[in-house]
Design an enzyme around this catalytic site. Structure first.
Site, short mmCIF file in Angstrom:
data_model
loop_
_atom_site.label_atom_id
_atom_site.label_comp_id
_atom_site.label_asym_id
_atom_site.label_seq_id
_atom_site.Cartn_x
_atom_site.Cartn_y
_atom_site.Cartn_z
N TYR A 440 5.82 7.67 7.60
CA TYR A 440 4.70 7.98 8.52
C TYR A 440 3.35 7.43 8.06
O TYR A 440 3.25 6.88 6.98
CB TYR A 440 4.68 9.45 8.92
CG TYR A 440 4.43 10.56 7.92
CD1 TYR A 440 4.01 10.34 6.63
CD2 TYR A 440 4.65 11.88 8.33
CE1 TYR A 440 3.79 11.40 5.77
CE2 TYR A 440 4.43 12.95 7.47
CZ TYR A 440 4.00 12.70 6.19
OH TYR A 440 3.78 13.74 5.34
N GLU A 441 2.39 7.51 8.93
CA GLU A 441 1.08 6.86 8.72
C GLU A 441 1.21 5.36 8.50
O GLU A 441 0.46 4.77 7.73
CB GLU A 441 0.34 7.47 7.52
CG GLU A 441 0.04 8.94 7.61
CD GLU A 441 -0.68 9.33 8.89
OE1 GLU A 441 -1.33 8.46 9.48
OE2 GLU A 441 -0.57 10.49 9.29
N GLY A 442 2.14 4.75 9.22
CA GLY A 442 2.38 3.32 9.04
C GLY A 442 3.47 3.11 8.01
O GLY A 442 3.27 3.38 6.83
#
Lengths: 598, 598
Positions: A440-442
């Site tokens: 997550y978050e890229g």
């Protein structure tokens, strides 16, 4: 059940001896930071995390969150109560300005508390973590009225925040998003669409939930240039700040995930929900990046956090569990077997985790200091350089520290043998929880592309040049220093590899656009190893300095630093040669296979 | 839900073109192995695994096994039925001698079916897998009567087998075990004790369960030299082979595990249970090693199996999911985005899995052939060499292929982004299931010690010398071959590193007993990469040969082999340099930290 002890002593060493924060007294929040205040702050956070949050980590995993028919979500038993204590301690808004209800403490201390919180209970820590990210976006891009309406409650934790980016058909590629925003005559917007993977999207721990939502205003351009950011609260605040009517948004379902069961991951339905634009229209992605950069540093720190708690429980088991004999013959002949810790291969696993973790901790602390310099220094040049460093290292911290986080958790579980595979012992939860940080978050591959495609390119590579100059300058002035050759020499060698790899990418980029992308992942890890290697040099220097100044005191911590640092130099840093070789092997070995042959 | 397609074509290429099994027609089972029989056998196994076993993999994970108050265990819905079909096809005893109810097929084909089975449903495949291991131990060490009593039912699958080694306080260090065996006047023994982590220890899929149990006969020496092996059936067979009285053993509980939920992992209580000695008294560990070596090869193959099914589902997703654009600009401008497969970093992940997996497959197939030569060749020298190879490579296959298995499953999950973390999509199950392979049947660190402490030492290192000579001989005769330099040269370079690392270990072993143990893990991976590199050379050669002989035919499979092999040589094999450097960094960086400082 695993236990957790927050690494207070290690942080005091980092802050006082390595970063020497007393030299930064010119920064507003630093001048008040006496050693007793620092120690009290860390000890307070440590106590809460060790005694309240950590005991709920297994509970959160085994109970998970439950969504009810009315769309409400119940969090695991004890979470609400623990969260209230967390808020009461002022930990949510600790690094935010006092004028908006924060405590005005340095971001550097925020990093420390993030590590403690996430190590104790990653799923629980995400609730305030996301709130901080949302508050940072409002602080940077919101109107005065929006700040006045939301920030005090968010920073007190009575309201939490979320970020609504992903839709079923788009995660990385936000240009594809379809959620609509229709302008209303009163200046508000009607938001309609479905968002997925919304962490803390709905729960029972706060009075209100402030959703930051990316949506496309009717008539806006296609792609990323037509995306705007909106604040869409669950309950619409009244003029006097009380909770007004329920907004037309709801949690449609919660996901069954590999880990972080204690955090509710929601599908959020916005059905003509009322929202207000944050920042300029069509510049939403830009505004959201404020939040994402905060969040990426937090996620990187989470990788480090899980590494540490996994290490602690693996080391404790290795010292206690009796199994087989040392290769040198019985160490405890009176016992039926020696403890695992006598076995070189068990020590190899433990030291691998530890050398990465302590090095990573120094790197996030150093970056926390840069964050404070960037936002608070009076010197524009210092601000610019610090901002450059943060931009450069954000994807590295996110990508490398979370990859290490999974691998470290796996190693720690391995020390436990078969018992590590059993849920009740809690080691396997660390692995499942650590896994999300890489996604997550890229996803980490996206971090690598951000690094290679943007961060080392912007302003003719100013940030990287400046960072390499800093490391080189450091190494050059320590070459002759007593005891430092074992640290300085390997890092210098790796720095040469980093420069060669950078050079290769710059040259090949123009000939073959696939080359940089094919090299990105290995390059990110190469830079990560060099940056952490640099931190190990600084820690070694600080340890040597303190040992020289007080040779008689108990120095196990300092001695361990030097030994662990040497392990890093001799067994981990040499990977830079492999990474450098992979970078310049080019894209052809990756692109030659036709798509349909996969 | 993930799907699975058994790699039949790849195995036909390996058997016919790489291993050229028609050249081994002198081996009893090989002479009957016509190409149509081979194809029919693989196709039959493939169909069963794809259509019956694979669809139950998610069910098994989400339902798990349930223990009832009476100690009985219910397996997930559909497992019993699928298992019956597996038995009916003759797959349990396929590689066992016909005189005991097997099918007499080569072990090599057993390897193939193990891969298919475990890829389709690891938890289900463990039931027949353990049965085969137990049957192998009885075949090698049992009395004629024992063979007559147990083997036919086991090989038909109507009875299953287990191995009872681990106790709560000892897993690796079996010398500590406490389970007692008291001799009875009728030649039987009374077995008492508690065993843990007993896979398939109790279930509802077979009429009887044949437990092989390690225990200590009263008065036997302490340590590993006082351990004996017993056969302890759940129902005691009557003289005419029917099920007799229930033995006094029971499943006390089942474990909650990270993965392989479909397999019941039992705590087994033996309470004066009736058992019979297998093999000589106090030589039980020796007898159990027959089973463990079988099992280790199986577990290594499981690492490969999960890699392949994870790859298939990641590749399918990468070709379908539209997200962002190629670095070279839009490939599908008419679509909103390009498929993931255009992105170099996604291809890097997929090719990493694939290059390891196809290489590993060749290695287990080659080892399967060695197993047949070792057990069936008329040439004593050939038998000895094949046995040497198997002994040498068993820990490597177990340790390296299962480490790759986890890492591959993680990479495949990563291709799916956030959707990979969601249980319903099944990618995270591969990670959780793959993790056990690194732990059971001897944790991978123990495999490394077996390799370095025993396998490369025995008979003055005969096995390794012979293997190195084989690889060197192969490389030397292909140096000038058209198209082979890209494969032969890197493997030769890595072989030099392997020899240097071996030399370093031999020398340092005498000076510092910790050195070999500290080097073991990296050495195991170094040997694994060289062995798989050798396999890639042989695959490349076979592909080039076939392409030259029929240049016009559809050769996507052959072309992919060459490209994937080149990826292996340029991006994976170079790790041998890092491993070699770590090996000779010595034990000091691992042993210097005092135990209490961990």
């Amino acid at each position: 059940m695993p236990s957790y002890k927050a690494p207070v002593a290690d942080y005091l060493f980092l802050l006082n001896d390595v970063l020497q924060i007393e030299r930064h007294a010119e920064l507003p929040a630093y001048s008040d930071l006496s050693v007793p205040l620092l120690e009290a702050t860390l000890a307070g956070a440590a106590r809460l995390c060790e005694e309240v949050l950590a005991p709920l980590n297994r509970v959160g995993d085994s109970e998970g969150c439950t969504r009810h028919e009315d769309g409400s979500v119940t969090t695991p038993k004890g979470f609400s109560n623990a969260y209230r204590q967390y808020c009461k301690g002022g930990w949510v808004g600790m690094s935010f300005p006092e004028e908006f209800g924060g405590q005005g403490l340095p971001s550097l201390l925020g990093v420390v508390v993030t590590e403690f919180t996430s190590a104790a209970n990653l799923a629980l820590g995400m609730y305030p973590g996301l709130t901080r990210g949302a508050a940072a976006a409002l602080l940077a891009h919101g109107t005065l009225e929006q700040k006045a309406t939301y920030l005090a409650n968010m920073l007190a934790g009575t309201w939490t925040g979320t970020m609504n980016l992903t839709e079923a058909h788009c995660g990385t590629d936000l240009g594809l998003l379809r959620t609509r925003a229709v302008p209303q005559s009163d200046g508000s917007y009607r938001i309609s669409g479905t968002k997925i993977f919304i962490s803390a999207g709905e729960h029972d721990m706060a009075e209100n939930i402030v959703h930051l939502v990316l949506a496309r205003i009717d008539g806006a351009p296609a792609g990323v240039k037509g995306i705007s950011l909106f604040v869409v609260p669950k309950f619409i605040p009244t003029a006097d700040g009380a909770l007004g009517p329920r907004n037309s948004l709801s949690c449609g379902s919660i996901e069954h995930k590999m880990g972080i069961h204690g955090n509710s991951t929601c599908v959020m339905n916005f059905d003509n929900a009322t929202g207000w634009l944050v920042g300029e229209s069509n510049r939403g992605l830009n505004a959201m990046f404020t939040m994402m950069n905060e969040a990426r540093l937090m996620v990187g720190t989470n990788g480090l956090a899980i590494s540490d708690v996994a290490y602690q429980n693996a080391a404790a088991y290795a010292k206690e569990r009796l199994q087989s004999r040392s290769p040198r013959g019985p160490k405890l002949p009176e016992k039926p077997a020696d403890p695992l810790i006598v076995h070189p291969d068990v020590r190899r696993m433990l030291l691998t985790i530890r050398a990465r973790t302590e090095g990573a901790r120094a790197l996030v602390a150093w970056t926390g200091l840069q964050q404070d310099i960037a936002s608070r220094s009076g010197d524009p040049q210092a601000r610019e350089r610090a901002e450059d460093y943060m931009g450069l290292l954000t994807p590295v911290i996110k990508g490398v520290l979370t990859d290490w986080g999974l691998d470290n958790a796996v190693l720690a579980q391995q020390v436990w043998g078969g018992h590590g595979y059993i849920a009740e012992n809690g080691m396997e939860q660390f692995v499942r929880d650590a896994r999300i940080n890489q996604i997550y978050e890229g996803a980490n591959g996206v971090q690598a592309l951000d690094l290679v495609g943007r961060k080392i390119v912007w302003n003719s590579g100013r940030a990287l040049k400046s960072f390499i100059a800093e490391v080189k300058g450091y190494l050059d002035t320590r070459t002759q220093a007593q005891g430092m050759a074992a640290f300085v020499d390997p890092v210098r060698e790796s720095l040469v590899r980093l420069e060669a790899a950078t050079c290769w990418i710059s040259k090949s980029r123009n000939e073959n656009p696939d080359d940089a992308a094919a090299a990105a992942y290995d390059y990110m890890h190469l830079l990560g190893l060099v940056a952490v290697g640099y931190m190990w040099c600084r820690m070694a220097e600080a340890a040597l300095t303190r040992m020289a100044s007080a040779p008689d005191r108990d120095n196990q911590h300092l001695n361990s630093k030097l030994i662990t640092g040497r392990f890093f130099m001799e067994r981990l840093l040499p990977e830079t040669a492999l990474l450098r070789e992979r970078v310049s092997s080019g894209a052809d070995n990756i692109m030659a296979l036709p798509d349909e042959a996969f």
